[in-house]
Design an enzyme around this catalytic site. Structure first.
Site, short mmCIF file in Angstrom:
data_model
loop_
_atom_site.label_atom_id
_atom_site.label_comp_id
_atom_site.label_asym_id
_atom_site.label_seq_id
_atom_site.Cartn_x
_atom_site.Cartn_y
_atom_site.Cartn_z
N CYS A 126 0.99 -1.23 0.06
CA CYS A 126 0.02 0.18 0.05
C CYS A 126 0.74 1.26 -0.22
O CYS A 126 1.86 1.20 0.35
CB CYS A 126 -1.14 0.02 1.36
SG CYS A 126 -2.29 1.10 0.96
N CYS A 128 -0.06 4.33 1.74
CA CYS A 128 -0.30 4.94 2.68
C CYS A 128 0.66 5.41 3.55
O CYS A 128 0.68 6.23 4.17
CB CYS A 128 -2.01 4.73 3.38
SG CYS A 128 -2.27 3.21 3.91
N HIS A 135 -3.16 8.73 1.84
CA HIS A 135 -4.12 7.91 1.19
C HIS A 135 -3.37 6.76 0.26
O HIS A 135 -2.15 6.82 0.12
CB HIS A 135 -4.75 8.97 -0.15
CG HIS A 135 -6.00 9.65 0.51
ND1 HIS A 135 -7.00 8.99 1.05
CD2 HIS A 135 -5.98 11.04 1.05
CE1 HIS A 135 -7.90 9.88 1.56
NE2 HIS A 135 -7.37 11.16 1.63
N LYS A 203 -13.02 -5.21 1.37
CA LYS A 203 -12.41 -4.29 2.25
C LYS A 203 -13.39 -3.15 2.35
O LYS A 203 -13.64 -2.46 1.81
CB LYS A 203 -10.78 -3.90 2.17
CG LYS A 203 -10.23 -3.05 3.17
CD LYS A 203 -8.85 -2.63 2.94
CE LYS A 203 -8.22 -1.64 3.73
NZ LYS A 203 -6.98 -1.16 3.68
N ARG A 213 -4.24 2.74 12.32
CA ARG A 213 -3.59 4.10 11.45
C ARG A 213 -2.65 4.72 12.50
O ARG A 213 -1.74 5.44 12.11
CB ARG A 213 -4.71 4.91 10.89
CG ARG A 213 -5.56 4.22 10.07
CD ARG A 213 -6.71 4.97 9.46
NE ARG A 213 -7.49 4.07 8.49
CZ ARG A 213 -8.74 4.29 8.02
NH1 ARG A 213 -9.23 5.73 8.39
NH2 ARG A 213 -9.35 3.72 7.08
N ARG A 225 -11.59 7.25 3.44
CA ARG A 225 -11.31 6.10 2.52
C ARG A 225 -12.41 5.69 1.60
O ARG A 225 -12.45 4.52 1.21
CB ARG A 225 -10.50 4.87 2.96
CG ARG A 225 -8.92 5.61 3.29
CD ARG A 225 -8.09 4.47 3.80
NE ARG A 225 -6.78 5.36 3.95
CZ ARG A 225 -5.82 4.91 4.81
NH1 ARG A 225 -6.08 4.01 5.77
NH2 ARG A 225 -4.76 5.90 5.15
N LYS A 256 -12.16 -8.30 5.19
CA LYS A 256 -11.65 -7.70 6.32
C LYS A 256 -12.72 -6.14 6.69
O LYS A 256 -13.08 -5.68 5.67
CB LYS A 256 -10.19 -7.06 6.02
CG LYS A 256 -9.74 -5.99 6.93
CD LYS A 256 -8.56 -5.34 5.95
CE LYS A 256 -7.84 -4.21 6.68
NZ LYS A 256 -6.97 -3.63 6.15
N SER A 283 -7.34 -4.18 13.86
CA SER A 283 -6.75 -3.55 15.22
C SER A 283 -7.92 -3.23 16.10
O SER A 283 -7.60 -3.58 17.27
CB SER A 283 -6.00 -2.23 14.63
OG SER A 283 -6.71 -1.40 13.70
C1 PBG Z 1 -3.85 0.24 4.89
C2 PBG Z 1 -4.52 -0.93 5.85
C3 PBG Z 1 -5.27 -0.55 6.84
C4 PBG Z 1 -5.15 -1.99 7.52
C5 PBG Z 1 -4.32 -2.71 6.78
N1 PBG Z 1 -3.83 -1.96 5.60
C6 PBG Z 1 -5.73 0.54 7.19
C7 PBG Z 1 -6.86 1.16 6.30
O1 PBG Z 1 -7.18 0.79 5.20
O2 PBG Z 1 -7.11 2.20 6.79
C8 PBG Z 1 -5.97 -2.06 8.67
C9 PBG Z 1 -5.51 -3.42 9.66
C10 PBG Z 1 -5.86 -3.12 10.97
O3 PBG Z 1 -6.72 -2.20 11.45
O4 PBG Z 1 -5.51 -3.77 11.76
N2 PBG Z 1 -4.21 0.20 3.31
#
Ligand code: PBG
Length: 337
Positions: A126, A128, A135, A203, A213, A225, A256, A283
């Site tokens: 990613c 970000c 982003h 997702k 984050r 997002r 997810k 998380s």
């Molecule tokens: C980033 C990403 C995120 C997570 C995994 N990859 C955060 C998001 O998309 O905002 C979340 C994982 C977690 O909350 O444990 N692309």
């Protein structure tokens, strides 16, 4: 005859012994094979940092990884998912440091391969953590997503991780067309048979990512997002997203977050039974269980076991979880003495 049950209505006879109980749930075991452990790797090799929003979870500099992983591998850990955290590396509009030689993932993967040759390494892909705007893709001046530039860049980053030895690349950015773009690069470079693509196919735009984050220092600096993550109420988009990624060549699929989306896990598994199904216990799910247990509301091990079983029951083949070290302990054979 009063107060008796006939033979076929008697359930107790099937569950009075632990072995009998296990036979009643034959496909919902938790084993080491069902776990993937996410690890945050810092761009400061000697540091270890606690993550305030995820008590018990840390960011590790490369020099701490061997010590962290050794006991877990000894207990049977089979696969890890790596996230880079950029605290000192410069962030810019295109996430240049996602695949620079200073990137912690680029540096860590070859070492982990050497230390633990049997451990399967997945890398989250990613932008970000490395973009100045936070982003997941590349933006036009007006702040909207430039899809073409984004998937070109994301596939470049995936290829870089593949080249240093990642056996799985896992794009979490949700840009349209990224799976196809990554597969194309893997084919062109002859890496396609050495690297599997795990798609964060389904997702959702979720409040459960809050602590992450903070952990990966990747919160968007403006906006949210929602234009590239799915609306929580949508079954339809979830099904279309999974089907699209399958058609682009994904090797494995993910839903997810986990707990609030188990119906989607079941639908996705039923629609694509030939694909290994991953569920990410994210998380916020971790934090909820942790704090619930800390405050005496639940027994952590009991409830965790129940949640993991619910994910397996819904169709998950592999669960990505920050609780992996605790689960490995729970899975160790009980000492007889
Ligand atoms: C980033 C990403 C995120 C997570 C995994 N990859 C955060 C998001 O998309 O905002 C979340 C994982 C977690 O909350 O444990 N692309």
């Amino acid at each position: 005859m009063t107060n008796t049950v006939d033979a076929k209505h008697n359930l107790h006879s099937g569950i009075f012994h632990p072995v009998l109980r296990q036979w009643q749930s034959p496909n919902v075991e938790i084993t080491v094979n069902n776990l993937m452990y996410p690890i945050f790797i810092l761009d400061n090799q000697d540091a270890t940092e606690a993550i305030a929003s995820m008590p018990g979870v840390f960011r590790y500099g490369i020099n701490h990884l061997r010590k962290l992983l050794q006991p877990l591998v000894s207990k049977g850990l089979q696969s890890i998912l790596l996230f880079g955290v950029s605290k000192h590396l410069k962030k810019d509009d295109i996430g240049s440091n996602a695949d620079s030689i200073e990137n912690p993932i680029i540096q860590a993967v070859p070492l982990i391969r050497q230390w633990f040759p049997d451990l399967l390494i997945a890398c989250d892909v990613c932008l970000c953590p490395y973009t100045i705007h936070g982003h997941c893709g590349i933006l036009y001046e007006d702040g909207s997503i430039n899809n073409k530039a984004s998937i070109e860049r994301i596939s470049e980053v995936a290829l870089a991780y593949a080249k240093v030895g990642a056996q799985i690349v896992a794009p979490s950015d949700m840009m349209d067309g990224r799976i196809g773009a990554i597969k194309k690069k893997l084919i062109e470079t002859g890496l396609v048979n050495k690297v599997a693509v795990l798609s964060y196919a389904v997702k959702f735009a979720s409040g459960f990512y809050g602590p992450f984050r903070d952990a990966s220092q990747s919160a968007p600096k403006f906006g949210d997002r929602k234009c590239y993550q799915l609306p929580p109420g949508s079954n339809g988009l979830a099904a279309r997203a999974a089907a699209r990624d399958v058609s682009e060549g994904a090797d494995m699929l993910m839903v997810k977050p986990g707990l609030a989306y188990l119906d989607i896990v079941r639908h996705t598994k039923d629609a694509h039974p030939e694909y290994p199904m991953f569920v990410y216990q994210v998380s916020g799910e971790y934090a909820m269980l942790y704090h619930g247990a800390q405050n005496g509301a639940i027994n952590l091990k009991n409830v965790l076991n129940e949640v993991l079983l619910s994910m397996r029951r819904a169709g998950a083949d592999c669960i990505i979880t920050y609780f992996a070290p605790l689960i490995l302990d729970m899975l160790q054979p009980k000492s007889k003495c």
